[in-house]
Design a protein around this motif. Structure first.
Motif, short mmCIF file in Angstrom:
data_model
loop_
_atom_site.label_atom_id
_atom_site.label_comp_id
_atom_site.label_asym_id
_atom_site.label_seq_id
_atom_site.Cartn_x
_atom_site.Cartn_y
_atom_site.Cartn_z
N ALA A 253 35.29 74.36 -48.72
CA ALA A 253 36.46 74.30 -47.84
C ALA A 253 36.68 75.66 -47.23
N PHE A 254 36.92 75.68 -45.93
CA PHE A 254 37.20 76.92 -45.21
C PHE A 254 38.62 76.84 -44.67
N GLU A 255 39.43 77.84 -45.00
CA GLU A 255 40.80 77.92 -44.53
C GLU A 255 40.85 78.95 -43.41
N ALA A 261 50.19 77.59 -47.85
CA ALA A 261 50.16 76.13 -47.93
C ALA A 261 48.78 75.57 -47.60
N THR A 262 48.11 76.13 -46.59
CA THR A 262 46.80 75.62 -46.22
C THR A 262 45.71 76.12 -47.17
N ILE A 263 45.93 77.27 -47.79
CA ILE A 263 44.99 77.71 -48.82
C ILE A 263 45.05 76.76 -50.02
N ARG A 264 46.25 76.37 -50.42
CA ARG A 264 46.38 75.39 -51.51
C ARG A 264 45.78 74.04 -51.12
N ALA A 265 45.96 73.65 -49.85
CA ALA A 265 45.38 72.39 -49.39
C ALA A 265 43.85 72.45 -49.44
N ALA A 266 43.28 73.59 -49.05
CA ALA A 266 41.83 73.75 -49.13
C ALA A 266 41.35 73.67 -50.57
N TRP A 267 42.11 74.28 -51.47
CA TRP A 267 41.78 74.25 -52.91
C TRP A 267 41.75 72.81 -53.42
N ARG A 268 42.75 72.03 -53.08
CA ARG A 268 42.84 70.65 -53.57
C ARG A 268 41.79 69.74 -52.92
N ALA A 269 41.31 70.12 -51.74
CA ALA A 269 40.34 69.28 -51.04
C ALA A 269 38.91 69.54 -51.48
N THR A 270 38.72 70.51 -52.37
CA THR A 270 37.38 70.91 -52.80
C THR A 270 37.06 70.29 -54.16
N ARG A 271 35.81 69.92 -54.35
CA ARG A 271 35.38 69.30 -55.61
C ARG A 271 35.41 70.30 -56.76
N ARG A 272 35.32 69.82 -57.97
CA ARG A 272 35.15 70.71 -59.11
C ARG A 272 33.85 71.49 -58.94
N GLY A 273 33.93 72.78 -59.15
CA GLY A 273 32.76 73.62 -58.97
C GLY A 273 32.50 74.02 -57.54
N GLY A 274 33.37 73.59 -56.63
CA GLY A 274 33.18 73.90 -55.22
C GLY A 274 33.70 75.29 -54.86
N ARG A 275 33.58 75.63 -53.58
CA ARG A 275 33.97 76.97 -53.11
C ARG A 275 35.00 76.86 -52.00
N VAL A 276 36.05 77.67 -52.11
CA VAL A 276 37.08 77.77 -51.08
C VAL A 276 36.97 79.16 -50.46
N THR A 277 36.77 79.21 -49.16
CA THR A 277 36.62 80.49 -48.46
C THR A 277 37.77 80.66 -47.48
N VAL A 278 38.56 81.68 -47.70
CA VAL A 278 39.71 81.96 -46.84
C VAL A 278 39.26 82.89 -45.72
N VAL A 279 39.41 82.42 -44.50
CA VAL A 279 39.02 83.20 -43.33
C VAL A 279 40.24 83.69 -42.56
N GLY A 280 41.34 82.93 -42.63
CA GLY A 280 42.55 83.31 -41.92
C GLY A 280 43.27 84.46 -42.59
#
Length: 362
Positions: A253-255, A261-280
């Motif tokens: 997930a890329f934020e 709020a959108t960082i948390r949304a990206a976190w919840r949209a990612t699978r277990r073991g997945g990666r969340v990358t904050v760009v904003g």
């Protein structure tokens, strides 16, 4: 010889930006004078006027730009008069601890500087320039390591986008997240950076690229960038993403908004073991809260991507060659071509979530 140029200046917090005549500094050794031909309106510029960042004033806005070298100072070797260049708002010193480790995007001499003093108003008041550039101006004087030559065949408006939106989005995919063929990707926020993430993810071979935005009108832009799915953001976003990813959530997930709020949304949209990358880039007082148990049990990685974790001196010329060769299409990123005086209206469109990039054409 004194050079006078128009520039978009913010005088104080809450005061609208206006075009004023500015006096450029005299060019010195190791410096380059560049005539700006195109400059993108980036969310970081909006952050300079909406309170997210608190730069000094008077302030010349703009940092994502391309132009033509018109003069070089002594001991300049990387550019000559007539060269077409992209401006690098975070040039690396190549000698600090971070640069020695190859992490030039974290260079200690250029990172974290909102504005530098450079030039004057016509009445002699010192002015500051956004991120050391101040590209919403007829010309700028910058260090030679802040210019990156690109092919003359590359249109200036497209070249400007390489200096921030495209490099940031592409680097986040290639360098930070390392998206692999077959991966599933969700991108939240479809401005210039988010759409660049979409394009790069598809180019990396992602099987599914789910583009998310508050505005239904972004669907066409998302599809033009290469998205396989489009979702209007809502309180059920994580469920919507899981429904499209076999119930697991996305691999990446890329934020690209810069809000808790959108960082948390990206976190919840990612699978277990997945990666969340904050760009904003967000505000200092916008706190992201995650439970300790969730962090442990989800096994997700939360990371940021500063300037795409890229070496601009290497990657911007490579991207430029791809555009010239026709293997990288950026035309969908530009939704408005404007003048300096139109930038405040472009900020309003950006705040409303309309369009992709507005580009000032000088």
């Amino acid at each position: 010889m004194t050079h006078y140029v128009p520039g978009l200046v913010v005088r104080a917090d809450g005061v609208p930006a206006a075009v004023e005549e500015l006096r450029l500094p005299e060019i010195g050794p190791g410096q380059v004078r560049v005539r700006i031909r195109a400059a993108g309106v980036c969310h970081s510029d909006l952050s300079m006027v909406n309170g997210t960042l608190r730069p000094p004033h008077p302030l010349v806005l703009g940092h994502e730009a391309a132009g033509e070298v018109v003069e070089t100072g002594e001991r300049v070797s990387r550019a000559s008069a007539g060269d077409h260049v992209v401006l690098n708002w975070q040039p690396a010193c190549r000698s600090c601890w971070f640069c020695d480790r190859g992490e030039v995007w974290l260079c200690s001499t250029s990172s974290g500087v909102a504005a530098l003093e450079n030039g004057m108003t016509v009445d002699g008041e010192p002015v500051h320039v956004t991120l050391g550039v101040g590209a919403f101006a007829g010309e700028v004087v910058v260090p030679e390591n802040a210019v990156i030559p690109v092919p003359a065949e590359l249109d200036f408006d497209l070249a400007a986008l390489l200096g921030c939106a495209v490099l940031t989005g592409t680097g986040a995919v290639r360098n930070t997240a390392k998206v692999a063929p077959g991966d599933s990707v969700v991108v939240i926020g479809l401005g210039g950076v988010g759409l660049s993430v979409v394009t790069a993810a598809r180019a990396a071979g992602a099987a599914q690229v789910i583009a998310v935005d508050l505005a239904e009108t972004k669907k066409g832009l998302a599809e033009a960038a290469g998205a396989t799915d489009f979702v209007v953001s809502s309180d059920t976003l994580s469920k919507d993403i899981r429904a499209r990813t076999s119930g697991r959530g996305a691999d990446h997930a890329f934020e690209a908004v810069g809000r808790a709020a959108t960082i948390r949304a990206a976190w919840r949209a990612t699978r277990r073991g997945g990666r969340v990358t904050v760009v904003g880039m967000g505000a200092a007082d916008d706190m992201v809260q995650l439970s300790a148990l969730d962090i442990f049990s989800s096994a997700r990685t939360l990371q940021t991507s500063v300037y795409g974790q890229a070496d601009p001196d290497l990657e911007i010329p490579a991207l430029a060659r791809d555009v010239v060769a026709g293997t990288l299409n950026l035309s969908h990123l530009i939704t408005d071509r404007i003048t300096l005086a139109d930038v405040p209206a472009a900020f309003d469109r950006m705040a409303r979530g309309e369009g992709a990039r507005s580009v000032v054409v000088l």
